[in-house]
Design a protein around this motif. Structure first.
Motif, mmCIF file in Angstrom:
data_model
loop_
_atom_site.group_PDB
_atom_site.id
_atom_site.type_symbol
_atom_site.label_atom_id
_atom_site.label_comp_id
_atom_site.label_asym_id
_atom_site.label_seq_id
_atom_site.Cartn_x
_atom_site.Cartn_y
_atom_site.Cartn_z
ATOM 1 N N ASP A 92 13.200 -4.227 8.570
ATOM 2 C CA ASP A 92 12.834 -5.353 9.554
ATOM 3 C C ASP A 92 11.524 -5.802 9.376
ATOM 4 O O ASP A 92 11.016 -6.746 9.781
ATOM 5 C CB ASP A 92 13.147 -5.175 10.905
ATOM 6 N N CYS A 93 10.811 -4.647 8.767
ATOM 7 C CA CYS A 93 9.281 -4.878 8.342
ATOM 8 C C CYS A 93 8.822 -3.932 7.411
ATOM 9 O O CYS A 93 9.098 -3.009 7.436
ATOM 10 C CB CYS A 93 8.355 -4.830 9.542
ATOM 11 N N LYS A 94 7.733 -4.666 6.273
ATOM 12 C CA LYS A 94 7.313 -3.539 5.287
ATOM 13 C C LYS A 94 5.596 -3.606 5.781
ATOM 14 O O LYS A 94 5.225 -4.839 5.949
ATOM 15 C CB LYS A 94 7.522 -4.219 4.215
ATOM 16 N N ILE A 95 5.138 -2.540 5.717
ATOM 17 C CA ILE A 95 3.861 -2.355 6.236
ATOM 18 C C ILE A 95 2.954 -1.769 5.167
ATOM 19 O O ILE A 95 3.438 -0.726 4.495
ATOM 20 C CB ILE A 95 3.658 -1.589 7.622
ATOM 21 N N LEU A 96 1.791 -2.239 4.865
ATOM 22 C CA LEU A 96 0.987 -1.752 3.819
ATOM 23 C C LEU A 96 -0.562 -1.420 4.526
ATOM 24 O O LEU A 96 -1.174 -2.481 4.723
ATOM 25 C CB LEU A 96 0.924 -2.748 2.537
ATOM 26 N N PRO A 97 -0.795 -0.324 5.207
ATOM 27 C CA PRO A 97 -1.724 0.002 5.747
ATOM 28 C C PRO A 97 -3.369 0.474 4.907
ATOM 29 O O PRO A 97 -4.183 1.464 5.513
ATOM 30 C CB PRO A 97 -1.397 1.055 6.818
ATOM 31 N N SER A 98 -3.467 -0.106 3.714
ATOM 32 C CA SER A 98 -4.315 0.504 2.959
ATOM 33 C C SER A 98 -6.005 0.329 3.663
ATOM 34 O O SER A 98 -6.003 -0.440 4.386
ATOM 35 C CB SER A 98 -4.451 -0.223 1.710
ATOM 36 N N LEU A 99 -6.653 1.501 3.086
ATOM 37 C CA LEU A 99 -8.012 1.380 3.663
ATOM 38 C C LEU A 99 -8.960 0.630 2.684
ATOM 39 O O LEU A 99 -8.463 0.128 1.721
ATOM 40 C CB LEU A 99 -8.347 3.061 3.344
ATOM 41 N N ALA A 100 -10.095 0.426 3.184
ATOM 42 C CA ALA A 100 -11.135 -0.541 2.553
ATOM 43 C C ALA A 100 -11.231 -0.180 1.073
ATOM 44 O O ALA A 100 -11.313 0.970 0.734
ATOM 45 C CB ALA A 100 -12.416 -0.547 3.399
ATOM 46 N N GLY A 101 -11.366 -1.541 0.397
ATOM 47 C CA GLY A 101 -11.692 -1.273 -1.002
ATOM 48 C C GLY A 101 -10.890 -0.622 -2.048
ATOM 49 O O GLY A 101 -11.353 -0.300 -3.256
ATOM 50 N N PHE A 102 -9.627 -0.629 -1.830
ATOM 51 C CA PHE A 102 -8.825 -0.014 -2.915
ATOM 52 C C PHE A 102 -7.932 -1.002 -3.478
ATOM 53 O O PHE A 102 -7.122 -0.906 -4.665
ATOM 54 C CB PHE A 102 -8.177 1.156 -2.355
ATOM 55 N N GLU A 103 -7.131 -2.211 -2.874
ATOM 56 C CA GLU A 103 -6.337 -2.852 -3.062
ATOM 57 C C GLU A 103 -6.624 -4.181 -3.749
ATOM 58 O O GLU A 103 -7.390 -4.974 -3.524
ATOM 59 C CB GLU A 103 -5.581 -3.151 -2.006
ATOM 60 N N GLY A 104 -5.890 -4.477 -5.091
ATOM 61 C CA GLY A 104 -6.055 -5.947 -5.345
ATOM 62 C C GLY A 104 -4.880 -6.643 -4.652
ATOM 63 O O GLY A 104 -4.506 -6.415 -3.640
ATOM 64 N N VAL A 105 -4.070 -7.447 -5.332
ATOM 65 C CA VAL A 105 -2.790 -7.906 -4.705
ATOM 66 C C VAL A 105 -1.813 -7.074 -4.917
ATOM 67 O O VAL A 105 -1.172 -7.119 -6.076
ATOM 68 C CB VAL A 105 -2.536 -9.423 -5.154
ATOM 69 N N PRO A 106 -1.120 -6.228 -4.178
ATOM 70 C CA PRO A 106 0.006 -5.118 -4.458
ATOM 71 C C PRO A 106 1.075 -5.862 -4.792
ATOM 72 O O PRO A 106 1.585 -6.657 -4.089
ATOM 73 C CB PRO A 106 -0.219 -4.268 -2.965
#
Length: 375
Positions: free
Chosen positions: A270-284
């Motif tokens: 019902d929901c997908k969550i991506l709670p990444s910390l600062a400074g690590f993600e491009g467009v996942p």
């Protein structure tokens, strides 16, 4: 006019199987399917090299270690001189520092440095050499990273391109209710059990502990279970299990491990969550896949996540490291199904019109042609 056929080599020093490696393989297979010759150079016995070999791509094992840098450099020059590639694309810090100088020495006409994460890059003289002299172009996976590199190295829009990973569209998607019931049966839970979830590398920088705390705060108002798909270091997985016990939600938290086929998983949520910390993600890529599967998404407001999730339009955002804000976004998603459906439909359209493997591949080919056609 028929498009030219290119000889392309990708290098990476990375040894895991995540979004970066998936991007390299998917792009390589797309190019190969279009008739281009593609080789991948990566550490031996890594998932990327093994998968590439099974798909019939040309591969070269290479250590890409600090102690082997000189021998790797010399071997790369021999490979480049023998295979005579038109294009080199590097994908990691260590391999870029070795392969880009070797490619310049071997006179490879087009050299590309791909930057997959959004962590800051310092403006050292050697980084300047990599981004401005040894490579012709930089590919990033997020506008956030593109802007940062332009500011640090004074790069123009003709030198750095935002190129988020394009997803490979599934042949079909099963009904959400069917996949939800299948997941409940797999976990020996009663039907109808509902789920929210996470998919990706289970690590500190992905903020999975923040997810558990946010879910704990919301759990008194929703009946959902939390499912976590992916692998990580044993010590961190143990910490998460202990955290679930400490929060007294262990009976509603499930660790699924690696999922080869993610589409049923996204359809079950019902929901997908991506709670990444600062400074690590491009467009996942995992986020794009979930959006394509019409799975409502919540992400932390960092890096490329905010490039793809427009708050209250294609998903919901919360401040990095704030489980209380995440809790509010979970409740907003679950308790307002009509608005949530509207956002998920807009998210699906956004991915279909801008983030498929075909769209990404054609953009890259256009850059190849513009550069190599002007030599």
């Amino acid at each position: 006019m028929k498009s030219p056929i290119y000889n392309i080599i990708h290098t990476t020093c990375h040894t895991n199987w995540g979004g970066l490696e998936k991007r390299v393989l998917n792009e390589s297979l797309w190019m190969s399917d279009k008739g281009h010759r593609v080789s991948i150079i990566a550490p031996e016995k890594t998932p990327l090299l093994q998968k590439a070999q099974r798909h019939g791509l040309n591969v070269h094992p290479m250590a890409f270690k600090r102690l082997s840098a000189l021998s790797d450099y010399r071997r790369l020059i021999r490979i480049f001189n023998h295979e005579k590639p038109d294009i080199l694309n590097t994908h990691g810090n260590t391999d870029s520092k070795i392969a880009l100088p070797a490619a310049k020495k071997a006179h490879i006409p087009l050299r590309i440095l791909s930057r997959h994460i959004s962590a800051p890059v310092n403006g050292s003289w050697y980084n300047g050499l990599l981004y401005k002299k040894l490579s012709h172009y930089t590919f990033t996976t997020a506008d956030y990273t593109k802007r940062h590199l332009q500011e640090v190295f004074h790069l123009s829009d003709h030198q750095v391109f935002s190129m988020p990973s394009g997803i490979i569209e599934p042949e079909h998607l099963n009904p959400k209710d069917d996949e939800r019931e299948a997941l409940a049966a797999k976990l020996n839970l009663a039907s109808p059990t509902h789920f929210i979830g996470f998919a990706g590398r289970v690590s500190q920088d992905k903020g999975v502990d923040i997810l558990l705390n946010g879910f704990h705060q919301a759990s008194g108002r929703i009946p959902h279970h939390l499912v976590i798909a992916g692998t990580g270091e044993t010590s961190y997985l143990h910490r998460l299990s202990q955290l679930a016990r400490d929060l007294k939600i262990e009976d509603r938290v499930h660790f699924l491990g690696f999922q080869e086929n993610v589409w049923p998983f996204y359809r079950s949520l019902d929901c997908k969550i991506l709670p990444s910390l600062a400074g690590f993600e491009g467009v996942p890529q995992a986020l794009l896949e979930a959006m394509y599967a019409r799975c409502p998404v919540i992400g932390s407001k960092t890096g490329g996540i905010a490039d793809i999730i427009t708050h209250n339009d294609t998903g919901l955002l919360f401040q990095v490291g704030h489980p209380d804000e995440l809790c509010k976004m979970i409740l907003k998603t679950i308790e307002n199904p009509a608005k949530t459906l509207e956002r998920s439909q807009k998210a699906e359209k956004k991915v279909k019109t801008g983030h498929t493997i075909d769209i990404m591949g054609l953009k890259i080919i256009d850059i190849y042609q513009n550069h190599l056609g002007n030599i």
